[in-house]
Enzyme design. Structure first.
Site, PDB file in Angstrom:
ATOM      1  N   LYS A  22      31.071 -28.433 -27.541  1.00 16.01           N
ATOM      2  CA  LYS A  22      29.722 -28.726 -27.022  1.00 16.01           C
ATOM      3  C   LYS A  22      28.679 -27.984 -27.846  1.00 16.01           C
ATOM      4  CE  LYS A  22      28.243 -26.271 -23.368  1.00 16.01           C
ATOM      5  NZ  LYS A  22      27.019 -25.511 -23.557  1.00 16.01           N
ATOM      6  N   ASN A  23      28.929 -26.701 -28.101  1.00 15.51           N
ATOM      7  CA  ASN A  23      27.901 -25.870 -28.738  1.00 15.51           C
ATOM      8  C   ASN A  23      27.775 -26.104 -30.236  1.00 15.51           C
ATOM      9  OD1 ASN A  23      27.316 -24.944 -26.239  1.00 15.51           O
ATOM     10  ND2 ASN A  23      28.290 -22.943 -26.490  1.00 15.51           N
ATOM     11  N   ARG A  92      18.783 -26.574 -21.418  1.00 23.83           N
ATOM     12  CA  ARG A  92      17.899 -25.706 -22.189  1.00 23.83           C
ATOM     13  C   ARG A  92      18.123 -25.843 -23.688  1.00 23.83           C
ATOM     14  NH1 ARG A  92      17.012 -21.346 -20.997  1.00 23.83           N
ATOM     15  NH2 ARG A  92      16.943 -20.506 -23.098  1.00 23.83           N
ATOM     16  N   CYS A 116      17.908 -19.218 -16.774  1.00 23.75           N
ATOM     17  CA  CYS A 116      19.019 -19.878 -16.097  1.00 23.75           C
ATOM     18  C   CYS A 116      19.784 -18.791 -15.344  1.00 23.75           C
ATOM     19  CB  CYS A 116      19.895 -20.639 -17.082  1.00 23.75           C
ATOM     20  SG  CYS A 116      20.996 -19.585 -17.981  1.00 23.75           S
ATOM     21  N   ARG A 121      16.724 -15.699 -20.905  1.00 21.12           N
ATOM     22  CA  ARG A 121      16.949 -16.546 -22.094  1.00 21.12           C
ATOM     23  C   ARG A 121      15.649 -17.014 -22.735  1.00 21.12           C
ATOM     24  NH1 ARG A 121      21.993 -20.290 -21.112  1.00 21.12           N
ATOM     25  NH2 ARG A 121      22.096 -20.169 -23.366  1.00 21.12           N
ATOM     26  N   ASP A 304      31.099 -16.154 -23.661  1.00 23.27           N
ATOM     27  CA  ASP A 304      31.460 -17.386 -22.939  1.00 23.27           C
ATOM     28  C   ASP A 304      32.888 -17.356 -22.435  1.00 23.27           C
ATOM     29  OD1 ASP A 304      29.513 -19.704 -24.994  1.00 23.27           O
ATOM     30  OD2 ASP A 304      28.959 -18.233 -23.477  1.00 23.27           O
ATOM     31  N   ILE A 326      25.691  -9.338 -23.948  1.00 21.38           N
ATOM     32  CA  ILE A 326      24.828 -10.398 -24.482  1.00 21.38           C
ATOM     33  C   ILE A 326      23.794 -10.860 -23.468  1.00 21.38           C
ATOM     34  CG2 ILE A 326      24.793 -12.707 -25.512  1.00 21.38           C
ATOM     35  CD1 ILE A 326      26.274 -10.638 -27.261  1.00 21.38           C
ATOM     36  N   ARG A 396      29.212 -30.029 -17.315  1.00 20.21           N
ATOM     37  CA  ARG A 396      28.318 -29.878 -18.473  1.00 20.21           C
ATOM     38  C   ARG A 396      29.117 -29.490 -19.711  1.00 20.21           C
ATOM     39  NH1 ARG A 396      23.831 -25.839 -17.770  1.00 20.21           N
ATOM     40  NH2 ARG A 396      23.639 -26.558 -19.904  1.00 20.21           N
TER      41      ARG A 396
HETATM   42  C1  EPZ Z   1      24.296 -20.013 -27.269  1.00 18.45           C
HETATM   43  O1  EPZ Z   1      23.204 -19.840 -26.394  1.00 18.45           O
HETATM   44  C2  EPZ Z   1      25.323 -20.824 -26.506  1.00 18.45           C
HETATM   45  N1  EPZ Z   1      24.745 -22.129 -26.174  1.00 18.45           N
HETATM   46  C3  EPZ Z   1      25.726 -20.089 -25.232  1.00 18.45           C
HETATM   47  O2  EPZ Z   1      26.737 -20.845 -24.589  1.00 18.45           O
HETATM   48  C4  EPZ Z   1      26.305 -18.730 -25.626  1.00 18.45           C
HETATM   49  O3  EPZ Z   1      26.632 -18.001 -24.459  1.00 18.45           O
HETATM   50  C5  EPZ Z   1      25.274 -17.957 -26.462  1.00 18.45           C
HETATM   51  O4  EPZ Z   1      24.876 -18.739 -27.607  1.00 18.45           O
HETATM   52  C6  EPZ Z   1      25.827 -16.627 -26.961  1.00 18.45           C
HETATM   53  O5  EPZ Z   1      26.959 -16.849 -27.738  1.00 18.45           O
HETATM   54  C7  EPZ Z   1      24.639 -23.066 -27.145  1.00 18.45           C
HETATM   55  O6  EPZ Z   1      25.011 -22.847 -28.286  1.00 18.45           O
HETATM   56  C8  EPZ Z   1      24.058 -24.386 -26.733  1.00 18.45           C
HETATM   57  P1  EPZ Z   1      21.433 -16.643 -27.862  1.00 18.45           P
HETATM   58  P2  EPZ Z   1      21.791 -19.261 -26.948  1.00 18.45           P
HETATM   59  O7  EPZ Z   1      20.125 -17.127 -28.314  1.00 18.45           O
HETATM   60  O8  EPZ Z   1      21.629 -19.625 -28.362  1.00 18.45           O
HETATM   61  C9  EPZ Z   1      18.456 -13.292 -26.465  1.00 18.45           C
HETATM   62  C10 EPZ Z   1      27.775 -21.916 -22.800  1.00 18.45           C
HETATM   63  O9  EPZ Z   1      28.312 -21.463 -21.785  1.00 18.45           O
HETATM   64  N2  EPZ Z   1      17.397 -14.102 -27.091  1.00 18.45           N
HETATM   65  O10 EPZ Z   1      22.493 -16.353 -28.886  1.00 18.45           O
HETATM   66  O11 EPZ Z   1      20.747 -19.656 -25.986  1.00 18.45           O
HETATM   67  C11 EPZ Z   1      19.070 -13.965 -25.245  1.00 18.45           C
HETATM   68  O12 EPZ Z   1      18.299 -13.709 -24.094  1.00 18.45           O
HETATM   69  C12 EPZ Z   1      26.459 -21.345 -23.266  1.00 18.45           C
HETATM   70  O13 EPZ Z   1      28.264 -22.819 -23.524  1.00 18.45           O
HETATM   71  C13 EPZ Z   1      16.095 -13.595 -27.130  1.00 18.45           C
HETATM   72  O14 EPZ Z   1      15.818 -12.507 -26.651  1.00 18.45           O
HETATM   73  O15 EPZ Z   1      22.042 -17.708 -26.843  1.00 18.45           O
HETATM   74  C14 EPZ Z   1      20.433 -13.333 -25.170  1.00 18.45           C
HETATM   75  O16 EPZ Z   1      20.352 -12.088 -24.511  1.00 18.45           O
HETATM   76  C15 EPZ Z   1      25.935 -20.302 -22.310  1.00 18.45           C
HETATM   77  N3  EPZ Z   1      15.124 -14.352 -27.717  1.00 18.45           N
HETATM   78  C16 EPZ Z   1      20.807 -13.097 -26.633  1.00 18.45           C
HETATM   79  O17 EPZ Z   1      19.562 -13.172 -27.361  1.00 18.45           O
HETATM   80  C17 EPZ Z   1      15.380 -15.572 -28.287  1.00 18.45           C
HETATM   81  O18 EPZ Z   1      14.450 -16.205 -28.830  1.00 18.45           O
HETATM   82  C18 EPZ Z   1      21.759 -14.128 -27.211  1.00 18.45           C
HETATM   83  O19 EPZ Z   1      21.219 -15.399 -26.905  1.00 18.45           O
HETATM   84  C19 EPZ Z   1      16.710 -16.060 -28.236  1.00 18.45           C
HETATM   85  C20 EPZ Z   1      17.699 -15.305 -27.644  1.00 18.45           C
END
Ligand code: EPZ
Length: 417
Positions: A22-23, A92, A116, A121, A304, A326, A396
């Site tokens: 998915k990701n 999202r 969420c 996020r 995850d 994370i 999802r």
């Molecule tokens: C991706 O989410 C995945 N989703 C998530 O999978 C996964 O848990 C996550 O990466 C971490 O590996 C997809 O790829 C669609 P991040 P993402 O931006 O990109 C902070 C699932 O279950 N952050 O790497 O949204 C954020 O709050 C989902 O399949 C900021 O502060 O995660 C978090 O603490 C859940 N500012 C950390 O970084 C930003 O602009 C990592 O988030 C962006 C992120």
């Protein structure tokens, strides 16, 4: 709203095929916006989130045809550059159309994704990167409006490693004028998979999979054909299911190299893992040993997989410490696991899990994608029947999870509400 019902106690044995990731699929499908012409994608998982992003791409004017696991997208005639709230609130990762739209059309209006269950996020790093590339960003009425006549290459540092942030900015930089360097970039396999697709489309990208990605912008990209990489989190989920139930399961169509941290941790608990090309065989150990885990960015132990591993530790001998580094609120599954008899105490980002002799079936509530997967896993070993409500969360990100689990011996079915 459907529910999934599990009768605990079966030992899982047999073979199950892992679906596309998915990701990886979400950013790769969004990348079709970067070019005119027909892009085709195979091994696309049949999931709600995929259907959501295809609806969004159609709303932008792309023509989309999908048949089982094959999708074709033609974004020659984009008619809009707005991702509406009612689509973004459902998924999202819709934010992944922001940068391709600005790079291709020079403007985009995308609803701000709310938080969420697992955390606030924010997308500040996506917006900071896009501004560094020369876009003007306005936020009003719950929408991000971004404009740029032509993006210009820039040096971009991510304060926090962000997977979709890295993906979004990589897509923008691919069509920018000049060289961009992304520092502290995400190294996940899904980022590498997207970079591979962009390169096939004509982009010039070096360093994907490392913390520094260099992108030499080009004037235009061309359509391509892509096979989506296997889902490492689905694979990890089934590995835990086998270890949990005293089972012996072979996963096919997977990419074991993406699962090193998960394989290592499961072996530490006493399970045995054999890698055979794109298949992986996991056999449960005599007992489940307690092992500490700290979630990290790739190649560390994936966040995850945290909820799923917590279920295994709930049935282990001894105590384990699970640290979630994370997301700030990714222990929602703990209260539901406690309802099933788990002994878990949470303090801030740390959960202390004391193994119990057995879990006991009960009705529970899914709250987010991976938490709902952990409840299904708990149901596999709980005495009696476990009912998981709000399974739309699980749909999802897992393709026919109950069919796949039943295929390897689980007593599990879906009840339409
Ligand atoms: C991706 O989410 C995945 N989703 C998530 O999978 C996964 O848990 C996550 O990466 C971490 O590996 C997809 O790829 C669609 P991040 P993402 O931006 O990109 C902070 C699932 O279950 N952050 O790497 O949204 C954020 O709050 C989902 O399949 C900021 O502060 O995660 C978090 O603490 C859940 N500012 C950390 O970084 C930003 O602009 C990592 O988030 C962006 C992120």
């Amino acid at each position: 709203m459907d529910k999934i019902v599990v009768e605990g106690g079966n030992c899982l044995t047999g073979t199950v095929a892992i679906s596309g990731a998915k990701n990886a699929a979400l950013p790769i499908l969004a990348s079709a916006l970067l070019t005119d012409g027909m892009c085709t994608f195979t091994n696309v998982p049949d999931l709600q989130d995929i259907r959501s992003i295809l609806l969004l791409l159609e709303s932008l004017g792309a023509t989309v045809t999908s048949d089982a696991h094959t999708v074709a997208i033609d974004a020659t005639n984009l008619a809009a550059s707005e991702a509406p709230y009612d689509l973004v609130r459902k998924m999202r990762a819709s934010i992944l159309v922001l940068c391709p739209l600005v790079a291709r059309l020079g403007h985009a209006r995308v609803s701000l994704p709310g938080g969420c269950a697992i955390g606030a996020r924010p997308i500040n790093l996506h917006l900071k990167g896009l501004e560094r590339l020369g876009a003007t960003i306005d936020i009003r009425h719950g929408y991000v409006e971004a404009r740029a006549r032509r993006l210009k290459g820039a040096d971009i540092y991510f304060d926090t490693v962000t997977v979709t942030g890295t993906e979004n900015i990589m897509m923008a930089a691919a069509l920018a004028d000049g060289v961009s360097v992304l520092r502290n970039a995400a190294r996940e396999p899904e980022v590498v998979a997207l970079a591979d697709v962009l390169v096939k489309m004509g982009a010039s990208i070096q360093g994907a999979g490392t913390a520094v990605i260099t992108i030499n912008g080009v004037k235009e990209l061309r359509p391509t054909q892509t096979e989506i990489i296997p889902d490492r989190i689905e694979a990890g989920t089934f590995m835990v299911a086998a270890a949990l139930t005293g089972g012996d399961v072979t996963l096919t169509h997977c990419q074991p190299a993406h699962l090193s941290a998960v394989c290592d941790k499961l072996q530490q608990t006493g399970a045995n893992v054999e890698i055979q090309g794109t298949s992986l065989r996991i056999t449960a150990g005599q007992a489940i040993g307690s092992v500490d885990v700290r979630t990290q960015t790739y190649p560390g132990f994936p966040t995850d997989m945290q909820a799923q591993f917590m279920v295994l530790m709930s049935c282990a001998e001894g105590q384990s410490i699970i640290k979630e580094t994370i997301f700030e609120n990714r222990f929602i599954h703990v209260s539901e696991l406690r309802r099933l008899g788990a002994d878990i105490t949470v303090s801030g980002d740390t959960a202390v899990v004391r193994g119990v002799k057995s879990l006991f079936g009960a009705p529970v509530m899914a709250s987010d994608l991976r938490a709902s997967a952990s409840l299904v896993l708990a149901g596999l070993v709980a005495e009696g029947v476990t009912e998981i409500n709000r399974v739309y969360h699980i749909d999802r990100g897992y393709e026919q999870i109950e069919d796949k689990m039943r295929q390897i011996g689980a007593s599990i079915w879906r009840e339409k509400m």
